[in-house]
Design a protein around this motif. Structure first.
Motif, PDB file in Angstrom:
ATOM      1  N   ARG A  55      60.089 -22.967  22.040  1.00  0.00           N
ATOM      2  CA  ARG A  55      58.809 -22.279  21.978  1.00  0.00           C
ATOM      3  C   ARG A  55      59.036 -20.803  21.655  1.00  0.00           C
ATOM      4  N   VAL A  84      56.799 -29.789  30.727  1.00  0.00           N
ATOM      5  CA  VAL A  84      55.689 -29.561  31.642  1.00  0.00           C
ATOM      6  C   VAL A  84      55.693 -28.071  31.955  1.00  0.00           C
ATOM      7  N   PRO A  85      54.907 -27.310  31.164  1.00  0.00           N
ATOM      8  CA  PRO A  85      54.942 -25.859  31.334  1.00  0.00           C
ATOM      9  C   PRO A  85      54.273 -25.424  32.637  1.00  0.00           C
ATOM     10  N   LEU A  88      48.517 -24.823  32.826  1.00  0.00           N
ATOM     11  CA  LEU A  88      47.879 -26.092  32.527  1.00  0.00           C
ATOM     12  C   LEU A  88      47.589 -26.146  31.033  1.00  0.00           C
ATOM     13  N   THR A  89      47.837 -27.304  30.416  1.00  0.00           N
ATOM     14  CA  THR A  89      47.676 -27.395  28.968  1.00  0.00           C
ATOM     15  C   THR A  89      46.693 -28.469  28.534  1.00  0.00           C
ATOM     16  N   ALA A  90      46.188 -29.271  29.468  1.00  0.00           N
ATOM     17  CA  ALA A  90      45.291 -30.358  29.073  1.00  0.00           C
ATOM     18  C   ALA A  90      43.967 -29.780  28.581  1.00  0.00           C
ATOM     19  N   ASP A  91      43.351 -30.487  27.642  1.00  0.00           N
ATOM     20  CA  ASP A  91      42.048 -30.076  27.129  1.00  0.00           C
ATOM     21  C   ASP A  91      40.976 -30.535  28.119  1.00  0.00           C
ATOM     22  N   ASP A  93      37.833 -30.707  27.946  1.00  0.00           N
ATOM     23  CA  ASP A  93      36.679 -31.433  27.424  1.00  0.00           C
ATOM     24  C   ASP A  93      37.010 -32.883  27.078  1.00  0.00           C
ATOM     25  N   LEU A  94      38.276 -33.245  27.252  1.00  0.00           N
ATOM     26  CA  LEU A  94      38.658 -34.632  27.003  1.00  0.00           C
ATOM     27  C   LEU A  94      39.012 -35.268  28.340  1.00  0.00           C
ATOM     28  N   GLU A  98      42.460 -39.528  27.162  1.00  0.00           N
ATOM     29  CA  GLU A  98      42.391 -38.986  25.791  1.00  0.00           C
ATOM     30  C   GLU A  98      43.437 -37.900  25.555  1.00  0.00           C
ATOM     31  N   GLU A 147      49.548 -33.122  33.945  1.00  0.00           N
ATOM     32  CA  GLU A 147      50.506 -32.360  33.141  1.00  0.00           C
ATOM     33  C   GLU A 147      51.864 -33.047  33.134  1.00  0.00           C
ATOM     34  N   ILE A 150      51.736 -36.088  30.884  1.00  0.00           N
ATOM     35  CA  ILE A 150      51.623 -35.711  29.461  1.00  0.00           C
ATOM     36  C   ILE A 150      53.029 -35.399  28.933  1.00  0.00           C
ATOM     37  N   MET A 329      42.475 -18.587  34.681  1.00  0.00           N
ATOM     38  CA  MET A 329      42.468 -19.731  33.771  1.00  0.00           C
ATOM     39  C   MET A 329      41.085 -20.366  33.740  1.00  0.00           C
ATOM     40  N   ALA A 332      38.492 -18.034  31.898  1.00  0.00           N
ATOM     41  CA  ALA A 332      38.718 -17.737  30.481  1.00  0.00           C
ATOM     42  C   ALA A 332      37.874 -18.635  29.588  1.00  0.00           C
TER      43      ALA A 332
END
Lengths: 332, 262
Positions: A55, A84-85, A88-91, A93-94, A98, A147, A150, A329, A332
């Motif tokens: 990254r 697994v950072p 949090l990285t999940a969207d 709205d899904l 998904e 997370e 994922i 978070m 935002a």
């Protein structure tokens, strides 16, 4: 065994700064190992992880993951690792499912396989009931569990966990530990774990490097590091008015740490085998003990010994910062 | 460019699943047509609009272009949202190219703009005194309209994506959008015939891509079958749009691959 990760004098100097965030660190991580990076905030753990997961580019030095160079073969590395950072990285709205399927498609996992894997992983972390809800309805612990899976959807050979239990309550944390132990045991996954929780590294890691100011201070198994402190601490309390001087003549004492009227704190090589002898010796001298405690060395003491600071000193400030991060978070 | 398709589907899913976002996007073109159509319908008496045609027919090219402009300009905000809310970190850790993160947003904007455009044309047709296609309106004319809208969408969604690539602050991009949307709109031939403009605005408008798109669509909608010299103008406008779009796409690719971060 062949190391799956090789790091040689890896250095990162951020733009506009003179002091390196990561300063010429070298390490080797073996396949199937759980490797811990322990250190306070700002020690360079996350920067190291970000370079190894491609990254962030490195300033100097060499590193390879699964035989692929981090700067030249970033795509090949990303295919075989799971990340697994810290954030949090999940969207939101899904749904959880998904999100898993979206990330699976980045790895070209066939649709049917991806659906099966997603269901299996959701079951593993007890998210099956919430699988089709929007992630914004998830609690903090549920989001962390999501997370984690994922990061597993591409069945990685190497899993990077950056502060996997940061900001979680004690119960959720121990559940995360169980999952991590399962991954190692059942899948022989190589896991790189950063944490500033000593208990976490102690419970999970096969080997650990203590990191401070961008440098590796010491590396070893948690057991070896603790053993390097040479011995356990035994604290004895005596009935008032007794002369405890004869106890100090006991042969197994490595060091007298504290001696006050009524208490004596000593270091012995191994309390488990030493204690019966010590008790016999004390009784023979006609001295009676009212309290007795044994303190095995902890990684905290290891950290203190090698850095001169206690890791726990920054704990309260961290917790406050984490709470602020979580709030930011959400806003935002 | 792996990753474009899954990310595109994600974006569209979020669009049609959010009822407010979805319907406002569809209703907005109705407002444009209905409000501008009635507010400025008297312009047809000023002789700027050919006999037998309507103001809505005159203005539909402008409104289509503006829809593409406005929806395109907001493409950048989505990239900032992904960065602020976390998904960007996941995309950057995945084996997908950096540019696919940006191009999926751009393609999504184009698809949304095409849907809006179809609705808008239907709205213009059903309004009283609305859009009247000339009798000899042909497939070539349809292609001109589609090309103009797609190129305009591509130009402005790329432009604002490039602006957003390194940006963290939502307010900055909103500020930029608000700053440039009115000049782009009013210093163009989108709404008014050049005869009604102050001469210097008319001069500036000549070089505004919004004018190129609006004029291309206007010409085919008003005239139907075109003369050779009219085709010449169309190729000039569309050619300029295509060149600009190609430049913007190239810039977006380079910037996204190099500069995108979380």
């Amino acid at each position: 065994m062949v190391p799956i990760i090789r790091v040689e004098s890896l250095t990162k100097v951020y733009k506009g700064e003179t002091k390196p965030a990561v300063d010429a660190i070298s390490l080797e991580i073996l396949e199937g190992e759980v490797y811990g990076l322990l250190g306070p905030n700002g020690a360079g753990k996350t920067t190291t992880i970000n370079m190894l997961t491609t990254r962030l580019s490195s300033t100097r030095g060499k590193a390879s993951v699964g035989g692929h160079d981090i700067n030249r073969e970033s795509m090949a590395i990303r295919r075989i690792i799971g990340v697994v950072p810290q954030d949090l990285t999940a969207d939101e709205d899904l749904s959880g499912r998904e999100n898993l399927l979206l990330v699976a498609s980045f790895y070209d996992v066939p649709k049917k396989t991806a659906a099966e894997r997603a269901s299996k992983l959701l079951n593993m972390v007890d998210l099956a009931d919430a699988a089709d809800k929007h992630v914004r309805e998830y609690s903090g612990g549920m989001r962390k569990r999501l997370e984690l899976i994922i990061g597993l959807i591409n069945e990685p050979r190497v899993l990077f966990l950056d502060e996997p239990t940061l900001g979680l309550d004690v119960q959720t944390r121990s559940v995360m530990w169980d999952y991590i132990t399962t991954l190692k045991r059942d899948y022989n996954m190589t896991i790189i774990l950063t944490s500033h929780y000593l208990e976490e590294i102690d419970a999970l890691a096969d080997r650990v490097s203590i990191v401070d100011h961008g440098k590796i201070i010491v590396t070893g198994t948690p057991g070896e590091l603790k053993a390097s402190l040479k011995g356990d601490i035994v604290t004895m309390g005596f009935r008032d008015g007794q002369d405890t001087a004869p106890v100090k003549e006991y042969g197994g004492i490595i060091e007298i740490l504290d001696s006050k009227p009524g208490t004596l704190k000593i270091r012995v090589a191994d309390a488990d085998s030493e204690l019966p002898d010590l008790m016999g010796f004390v009784f023979k001298k006609g001295i009676s003990i009212t309290t007795l405690s044994v303190q095995k060395p902890s990684l905290d003491e290891v950290f203190l010994r090698y850095t001169g600071r206690s890791l726990r000193e920054d704990a309260p400030a961290d917790r406050f910062k984490n709470a602020m991060n979580m709030r930011r978070m959400r806003q935002a | 460019m792996s990753g474009v398709f899954p990310l595109l589907m994600r974006d569209l899913k979020k669009w049609y699943r959010n009822p407010v976002f979805f319907f406002t996007g569809l209703i907005q073109p109705f407002f444009w047509i209905a409000l501008f159509g009635s507010a400025l319908s008297n312009l047809s008496h000023l002789g700027a609009i050919p006999q037998g045609s309507t103001y809505i027919t005159y203005i539909v090219g402008g409104v289509l272009t503006i829809t593409a402009l406005f929806t395109g300009m907001f493409t950048g905000t989505n990239i900032i949202f992904d960065r602020r809310l976390g998904p960007m970190g996941r995309f950057l850790a995945s084996p997908i190219s950096r540019s696919s993160i940006v191009f999926s947003r751009i393609f999504s904007a184009i698809i949304r703009i095409m849907v809006q455009s179809v609705i808008l044309i239907i709205a213009a047709l059903v309004l009283p005194n609305g859009l009247k296609f000339p009798g000899d309106f042909s497939l070539a004319d349809v292609l001109v309209i589609i090309t103009a809208i797609v190129l305009t969408s591509l130009i402005f969604s790329s432009m604002f994506s490039v602006i957003a690539i390194r940006m963290r602050e939502m307010n900055t991009i909103f500020g930029i959008v608000n700053l440039v949307n009115l000049p782009l709109l009013f210093m163009s031939y989108a709404m008014f015939p050049v005869g009604l403009m102050a001469p210097w605005i008319g001069d500036v408008a000549k070089y505004n891509p919004v004018s190129w798109s609006a004029e291309s669509i206007r010409l085919v909608v008003l005239q139907g079958s075109l003369t050779a010299s009219q085709w010449g103008s169309i190729f000039q406008w569309l050619g300029a749009l295509a060149l600009l779009a190609a430049g913007m796409v190239a810039l977006t690719y380079v910037m996204a691959e190099k500069e995108i971060r979380d």
